[in-house]
Design an enzyme around this catalytic site. Structure first.
Site, PDB file in Angstrom:
ATOM      1  N   ASP A   1     -10.270   5.254  -3.055  1.00  0.00           N
ATOM      2  CA  ASP A   1      -9.059   5.831  -2.461  1.00  0.00           C
ATOM      3  C   ASP A   1      -9.136   7.357  -2.519  1.00  0.00           C
ATOM      4  O   ASP A   1      -9.310   7.924  -3.601  1.00  0.00           O
ATOM      5  CB  ASP A   1      -7.831   5.322  -3.237  1.00  0.00           C
ATOM      6  CG  ASP A   1      -6.540   5.508  -2.454  1.00  0.00           C
ATOM      7  OD1 ASP A   1      -6.483   6.431  -1.631  1.00  0.00           O
ATOM      8  OD2 ASP A   1      -5.606   4.719  -2.693  1.00  0.00           O
TER       9      ASP A   1
ATOM     10  N   HIS B   1      -8.599  -3.897  -7.820  1.00  0.00           N
ATOM     11  CA  HIS B   1      -8.580  -2.425  -7.835  1.00  0.00           C
ATOM     12  C   HIS B   1      -8.883  -1.963  -9.261  1.00  0.00           C
ATOM     13  O   HIS B   1      -8.255  -2.461 -10.210  1.00  0.00           O
ATOM     14  CB  HIS B   1      -7.205  -1.874  -7.447  1.00  0.00           C
ATOM     15  CG  HIS B   1      -6.793  -2.125  -6.026  1.00  0.00           C
ATOM     16  ND1 HIS B   1      -6.442  -3.363  -5.566  1.00  0.00           N
ATOM     17  CD2 HIS B   1      -6.662  -1.274  -4.979  1.00  0.00           C
ATOM     18  CE1 HIS B   1      -6.115  -3.276  -4.283  1.00  0.00           C
ATOM     19  NE2 HIS B   1      -6.237  -2.012  -3.896  1.00  0.00           N
TER      20      HIS B   1
ATOM     21  N   CYS C   1       0.862  -1.180   0.000  1.00  0.00           N
ATOM     22  CA  CYS C   1       0.000   0.000   0.000  1.00  0.00           C
ATOM     23  C   CYS C   1       0.902   1.234   0.000  1.00  0.00           C
ATOM     24  O   CYS C   1       1.699   1.418   0.928  1.00  0.00           O
ATOM     25  CB  CYS C   1      -0.912  -0.013   1.216  1.00  0.00           C
ATOM     26  SG  CYS C   1      -2.042   1.372   1.213  1.00  0.00           S
ATOM     27  N   GLY C   2       0.765   2.049  -1.029  1.00  0.00           N
ATOM     28  CA  GLY C   2       1.627   3.220  -1.160  1.00  0.00           C
ATOM     29  C   GLY C   2       1.279   4.316  -0.171  1.00  0.00           C
ATOM     30  O   GLY C   2       2.148   4.793   0.577  1.00  0.00           O
ATOM     31  N   HIS C   3       0.002   4.710  -0.156  1.00  0.00           N
ATOM     32  CA  HIS C   3      -0.355   5.780   0.788  1.00  0.00           C
ATOM     33  C   HIS C   3      -0.112   5.287   2.205  1.00  0.00           C
ATOM     34  O   HIS C   3       0.285   6.052   3.087  1.00  0.00           O
ATOM     35  CB  HIS C   3      -1.821   6.219   0.601  1.00  0.00           C
ATOM     36  CG  HIS C   3      -2.774   5.497   1.496  1.00  0.00           C
ATOM     37  ND1 HIS C   3      -3.428   4.334   1.130  1.00  0.00           N
ATOM     38  CD2 HIS C   3      -3.139   5.735   2.791  1.00  0.00           C
ATOM     39  CE1 HIS C   3      -4.159   3.911   2.150  1.00  0.00           C
ATOM     40  NE2 HIS C   3      -4.010   4.739   3.169  1.00  0.00           N
TER      41      HIS C   3
ATOM     42  N   CYS D   1      -3.466   6.988  -4.776  1.00  0.00           N
ATOM     43  CA  CYS D   1      -3.166   5.552  -4.702  1.00  0.00           C
ATOM     44  C   CYS D   1      -1.727   5.266  -5.151  1.00  0.00           C
ATOM     45  O   CYS D   1      -1.410   5.320  -6.346  1.00  0.00           O
ATOM     46  CB  CYS D   1      -4.144   4.722  -5.533  1.00  0.00           C
ATOM     47  SG  CYS D   1      -4.031   2.956  -5.175  1.00  0.00           S
ATOM     48  N   GLY D   2      -0.901   4.926  -4.180  1.00  0.00           N
ATOM     49  CA  GLY D   2       0.515   4.684  -4.484  1.00  0.00           C
ATOM     50  C   GLY D   2       0.719   3.493  -5.399  1.00  0.00           C
ATOM     51  O   GLY D   2       1.497   3.568  -6.364  1.00  0.00           O
ATOM     52  N   THR D   3       0.016   2.406  -5.118  1.00  0.00           N
ATOM     53  CA  THR D   3       0.197   1.223  -5.971  1.00  0.00           C
ATOM     54  C   THR D   3      -0.495   1.428  -7.323  1.00  0.00           C
ATOM     55  O   THR D   3      -0.014   0.949  -8.353  1.00  0.00           O
ATOM     56  CB  THR D   3      -0.314  -0.052  -5.269  1.00  0.00           C
ATOM     57  OG1 THR D   3      -1.655   0.164  -4.788  1.00  0.00           O
ATOM     58  CG2 THR D   3       0.568  -0.428  -4.094  1.00  0.00           C
TER      59      THR D   3
HETATM   60  O1  PYC Z   1      -1.944   3.837  -1.899  1.00  0.00           O
HETATM   61  O2  PYC Z   1      -1.399   1.888  -2.678  1.00  0.00           O
HETATM   62  C1  PYC Z   1      -2.190   2.636  -2.159  1.00  0.00           C
HETATM   63  C2  PYC Z   1      -3.526   2.122  -1.792  1.00  0.00           C
HETATM   64  C3  PYC Z   1      -4.016   0.869  -2.031  1.00  0.00           C
HETATM   65  C4  PYC Z   1      -5.303   0.847  -1.500  1.00  0.00           C
HETATM   66  C5  PYC Z   1      -5.564   2.075  -0.960  1.00  0.00           C
HETATM   67  N1  PYC Z   1      -4.454   2.843  -1.142  1.00  0.00           N
END
Ligand code: PYC
Length: 310
Positions: free
Chosen positions: A232, A208, A88-90, A236-238
């Site tokens: 999100d 996702h 999870c990026g965030h 979303c980092g990923t």
């Molecule tokens: O930021 O990767 C992310 C993420 C995945 C699900 C919610 N945020």
């Protein structure tokens, strides 16, 4: 009575709840093994921390393992209302910010172990965090699927630490007023992908869904449906990593080129790609803020101490 110590943060509006203490002893410091143990034997933690009445569908949870492997500052398992996330990026940005708030890490390099691998992050002097994500790639280019009520939809299946369908042909608005419409569309796309048997590598569920539109302040604006029905709030980092991998493979983005991704609520991550041994490593940067630090109390007499489960 069980008691879980937690610290909450938000990254570009998307919350992360890091569980610090009150966890059972796990017989491993390997994040992939720990994830399986948590899922199969201790899922009550996810229920207590994320499901109502103590949590909500919007929250992403993170468990700080009691021990980490040599060379890492922390080992983390991510989860949400629907299950466990690979990465999870965030959440990583939120975790590093929370660890800094607790004086457990200092500005500079911070190494986080996650189930899919080791993540090199940097806590910058301006309190933003950048992370070198897991190798990201496109798995299917321009796949098409018939979506009930919407017709044929095209997109890429790509991995950025989670599996994404990056929709090519969404023409609706991406703004706060359109969140219900965006949610209905992306839920229908996910259902159609499942029905059509379109998966990620090794049959992984594409859980996702990401749609894109123009931005007045960044290179692109997105809406990301997470597993479950929540979207999100951050870019979303990923999801941004999956997008960067596709842009790189299409030759639109070169190594080191900057990319700015705006979320549906207007928060922004910056990113770029590095290429190592032929692997595309997205680098994502954003800022989180700590919002709370406390203890969840789980009275033995409380019928909903492990969450309201459907
Ligand atoms: O930021 O990767 C992310 C993420 C995945 C699900 C919610 N945020």
């Amino acid at each position: 009575m069980n008691c879980l110590e937690y610290i909450d943060s938000h990254t570009g509006g998307e919350p992360t709840r890091l569980i610090l203490d009150g966890l059972p002893e796990l017989s491993t410091n390997d994040p992939a093994e720990a994830k399986a143990l948590l899922k199969n034997e201790h899922d009550w933690i996810r229920g207590a921390a994320i499901l109502e009445p103590r949590g909500s569908d919007v929250l992403v949870g993170a468990i700080l393992l009691a021990e980490q492997r040599a060379g890492a500052n922390a080992a983390i398992i991510f989860f949400n209302n629907a299950g466990y996330l690979d990465m999870c990026g965030h959440g990583t940005i939120g975790v590093v910010t929370s660890l800094a708030h607790l004086d457990l890490v200092a500005p500079g390099l911070v190494i986080i172990d996650t189930p899919p691998g080791r993540i090199r992050t940097t806590l910058h002097e301006d309190e933003s965090v950048s992370l070198h994500n897991v190798p990201s790639y496109r798995y299917l280019k321009d796949a098409s699927v018939d979506v009930a009520g919407y017709g044929r939809v095209h997109g890429d299946v790509a991995y950025g630490g989670n599996w994404f369908f990056l929709v090519h042909d969404y023409s609706g608005k991406i703004d706060r007023e359109s969140i219900d419409a965006l949610t209905a569309f992306t839920v229908a796309v996910r259902k159609a992908l499942g029905a059509a048997g379109i998966t990620g590598k090794d049959g992984a569920e594409v859980d996702h869904i990401e749609v894109f539109g123009p931005s007045t302040v960044a290179d692109s604006k997105n809406f990301v449906l997470c597993p479950g029905l929540a979207y999100d709030r951050s870019p979303c980092g990923t999801g941004t990593s999956a997008k960067l991998a596709c842009l790189y493979e299409d030759g639109v983005l070169k190594e080191g080129d900057p990319w700015h991704q705006e979320s549906v609520i207007g928060s922004i991550f910056s990113g770029t790609v590095e290429v190592r041994a032929g692997l595309v490593i997205p680098v994502i940067r954003g800022r989180a803020w700590v919002t709370a630090h406390g203890r969840m109390l789980l009275y033995d007499t409380d019928p909903f101490r492990y969450g309201i489960r459907s």
